[in-house]
Design a protein around this motif. Structure first.
Motif, short mmCIF file in Angstrom:
data_model
loop_
_atom_site.label_atom_id
_atom_site.label_comp_id
_atom_site.label_asym_id
_atom_site.label_seq_id
_atom_site.Cartn_x
_atom_site.Cartn_y
_atom_site.Cartn_z
N GLN A 1 0.88 -1.07 -0.11
CA GLN A 1 0.06 0.02 0.02
C GLN A 1 0.73 1.39 0.03
N GLU A 2 1.90 1.23 0.79
CA GLU A 2 2.91 2.44 0.89
C GLU A 2 3.30 2.56 -0.59
N ASP A 3 3.66 1.42 -1.22
CA ASP A 3 4.19 1.62 -2.61
C ASP A 3 3.43 2.28 -3.47
N HIS A 4 2.15 1.73 -3.64
CA HIS A 4 1.01 2.38 -4.27
C HIS A 4 0.93 3.76 -4.07
N ARG A 5 0.76 4.11 -2.60
CA ARG A 5 0.72 5.64 -2.28
C ARG A 5 1.62 6.55 -2.98
N SER A 6 2.81 6.23 -2.78
CA SER A 6 4.04 6.94 -3.08
C SER A 6 3.91 7.13 -4.63
N GLN A 7 3.74 6.08 -5.26
CA GLN A 7 3.58 6.14 -6.70
C GLN A 7 2.21 7.20 -7.23
N LEU A 8 1.15 6.82 -6.75
CA LEU A 8 -0.02 7.75 -6.75
C LEU A 8 0.19 9.33 -6.70
N LYS A 9 0.81 9.59 -5.30
CA LYS A 9 0.80 10.82 -4.85
C LYS A 9 1.98 11.66 -5.99
N ALA A 10 3.10 10.89 -6.60
CA ALA A 10 3.90 11.46 -7.43
C ALA A 10 3.17 11.86 -8.90
N PHE A 11 2.44 10.88 -9.16
CA PHE A 11 1.59 10.98 -10.52
C PHE A 11 0.44 12.00 -10.15
N TYR A 12 -0.32 12.06 -9.26
CA TYR A 12 -1.07 13.04 -9.10
C TYR A 12 -0.63 14.59 -8.81
N SER A 13 0.58 14.59 -8.33
CA SER A 13 1.21 15.98 -8.21
C SER A 13 1.18 16.63 -9.64
N VAL A 14 1.23 15.97 -10.78
CA VAL A 14 1.24 16.86 -12.06
C VAL A 14 -0.15 17.72 -12.04
N LEU A 15 -1.14 17.50 -11.23
CA LEU A 15 -2.42 18.39 -11.31
C LEU A 15 -1.94 19.73 -10.77
N LYS A 16 -0.79 19.62 -10.03
CA LYS A 16 -0.51 21.02 -9.44
C LYS A 16 0.56 21.57 -10.28
#
Length: 516
Positions: free
Chosen positions: A162-177
């Motif tokens: 889950q932590e691996d998924h979260r870090s991937q998604l966090k970096a991916f979604y940061s593009v929105l900013k």
């Protein structure tokens, strides 16, 4: 009438002539007034169709919106590049699974918008695509992400993955900013909103409309929408059961209405169950049967949750708005998954009262939980009708024999506190019986007792753990439990029961019949 069951594509729905509850005024309002949004709603509540509606709108498909509210509101129909990600389609319980899904989306877009050698991570590749898509098409990009939280939810009991998924998604979604200058609109949907160590912690530009009064009915169906759009279906359902239309609406309301996503708001019907009922002309637990709440049960077992509390939980908006996967409280995730909803609000302390939304969810949830606390598995189901018939026929001995059998050979699926185990089991049994006959549990201090009433009989049940049936029976007299029924002409039985924590079953019972 054609019912759009399982159809989540707006284009297919409109071109196919399927029934559609017009939500396009919300589409226009969101697109016109803001840019970045998040919406959480239970599964099968219309989130995917909503995203598909936004996709058609931002593709400039004016033809698909003829006759709908937005056709009177929008004057400029532009085609924007759309980046639509659906995370609902994969199993994320294996390492590399999330990467594979995101990589597949990005590779498809790179075929159209190109790539650069320096873009070596998913986030960098996504960032490059957003910029090149906007530059190539001459209009800013629209980003739509469906079930953003599926990888997190599927790995609740797998913290490392889950932590691996979260870090991937966090970096991916940061593009929105970081790519704000190239983005026209973004909407993320999911079942839950994860807090604190969340994929959202950097996205302070997201507007959460999950509990926004203005958008309460953006998904699902109101009573008015049901009446206006499905008159024909309601009439057919009435005829199928020989009911009046008024009786039919009452049944639909009891079974499928009752969702509230903010205090003092109109009830929302579960659209999936309503559409299936109208199409198949049969009342069934359509929503519940499409996804059993296994992960919720795991959470409740993990945290030794006391089931009788589930219908009297008072929680703050911070708690129900945000799920921290490290939390020891399973209630927020149960609420956001659609098994609980807002039933009231304490203005003074700013707390929400939660409860089951309707009959479908309550019956489904309790029946699903019961085998975990008794031997009522697939081979020996809890025959509620037999229990109810016993008490209606004045057969307390038969009732207790069934109870003893129900607890026999329990497979110890639920481990831990024995008192909690029996409290939860008796809560489930009496609650399920309560759907068919009058059952009250008058004390709120954790004692396992109940008053069962039928047209001809009253049963007062007092339970003890590792004490004696005699003591339980004596308590009924000493505490005056029979007093409210002193003038009642019905036959009254007092039942004292003792449970054994050693055997996890009924050790002994005594029955005393009131003499008039």
């Amino acid at each position: 009438m054609k019912y759009p069951i399982g159809i989540q594509n707006f284009k297919e729905l409109r071109e196919g002539g399927f029934a559609y509850v017009d939500k396009t005024k919300y589409v226009y309002k969101l697109a016109d007034e803001g840019k970045y949004y998040f919406l959480s709603r239970p599964r099968r509540f219309g989130k995917s169709l909503l995203l598909s509606t936004f996709e058609a709108y931002f593709q400039g498909r004016k033809d698909l919106f003829e006759g709908l509210a937005i056709s009177e509101l929008e004057k400029n129909w532009y085609a924007h590049p759309i980046l639509h990600i659906d995370l609902n389609t994969a199993n994320y319980r294996e390492a590399g699974s999330l990467y594979a899904v995101l990589n597949d989306h990005i590779s498809t877009w790179e075929e159209k918008y190109g790539t650069r050698e320096s873009e070596t991570t998913l986030a960098l590749r996504f960032k490059g695509i957003v910029a090149r898509a906007a530059q190539k098409e001459g209009h800013n990009v629209v980003i739509l992400i469906d079930e953003y939280d599926k990888p997190i939810l599927q790995t609740l009991n797998m913290p490392e993955l889950q932590e691996d998924h979260r870090s991937q998604l966090k970096a991916f979604y940061s593009v929105l900013k970081t790519q704000d200058q190239y983005i026209r609109f973004a909407l993320l949907t999911g079942v839950t909103k994860f807090g604190k160590v969340s994929v959202f912690s950097d996205l302070n530009n997201l507007t959460d409309i999950s509990m926004d009064y203005r958008y309460i009915s953006i998904c699902g169906m109101t009573q008015n929408e049901l009446l206006c759009n499905f008159k024909e279906g309601i009439k057919e359902l009435s005829e199928a059961y020989g009911d009046t239309e008024e009786q039919t609406l009452k049944k639909l309301k009891e079974r499928y209405d009752g969702y509230h996503f903010e205090e003092n708001t109109i009830g929302i019907y579960n659209p999936f169950s309503v559409l299936n009922t109208l199409a198949k002309l049969r009342y069934k637990d359509y929503w519940f049967e499409t996804g059993t709440p296994t992960f919720l049960v795991d959470l409740m077992k993990m945290h030794n949750y006391r089931l009788p509390d589930i219908t009297k939980e008072y929680v703050s908006s911070d708690m129900i708005n945000s799920v921290d996967s490290l939390s020891t409280n399973p209630i927020p995730i149960i609420y956001q998954s659609g098994y609980l909803t807002i039933k009231g609000y304490d203005e003074r302390f700013k707390k929400y009262l939660l409860g089951f939304p309707n009959k479908e969810v309550e019956e489904g949830f309790l029946n699903f939980m019961l085998p975990l606390y008794t031997s009522a598995g697939s081979n020996s189901p809890f025959m509620v009708d037999e229990f109810v018939k016993d008490v209606e026929a004045g057969k307390p001995e038969q009732f207790m024999l069934r109870m003893k059998t129900l607890f026999a050979d329990t497979s110890y699926q639920v481990v831990g506190n024995a008192e909690l185990y029996f409290q939860n089991a008796m809560f489930l049994i009496f609650k399920i019986m309560g759907f068919y006959t009058q059952v009250e549990r008058p004390t709120s201090d954790g004692r396992i007792d109940a008053v069962i009433q039928t047209p001809n009989y009253i049963y007062i049940v007092e339970c003890k753990l590792d004490r004696s049936a005699e003591e339980a029976l004596k308590q009924i007299d000493n505490y005056g439990y029979t007093q409210p029924f002193a003038m009642d002409k019905r036959q009254l039985y007092k039942i004292g029961v003792n449970f054994s924590s050693k055997t996890r079953g009924v050790e002994k019972w005594l029955i005393s019949k009131r003499q008039h």
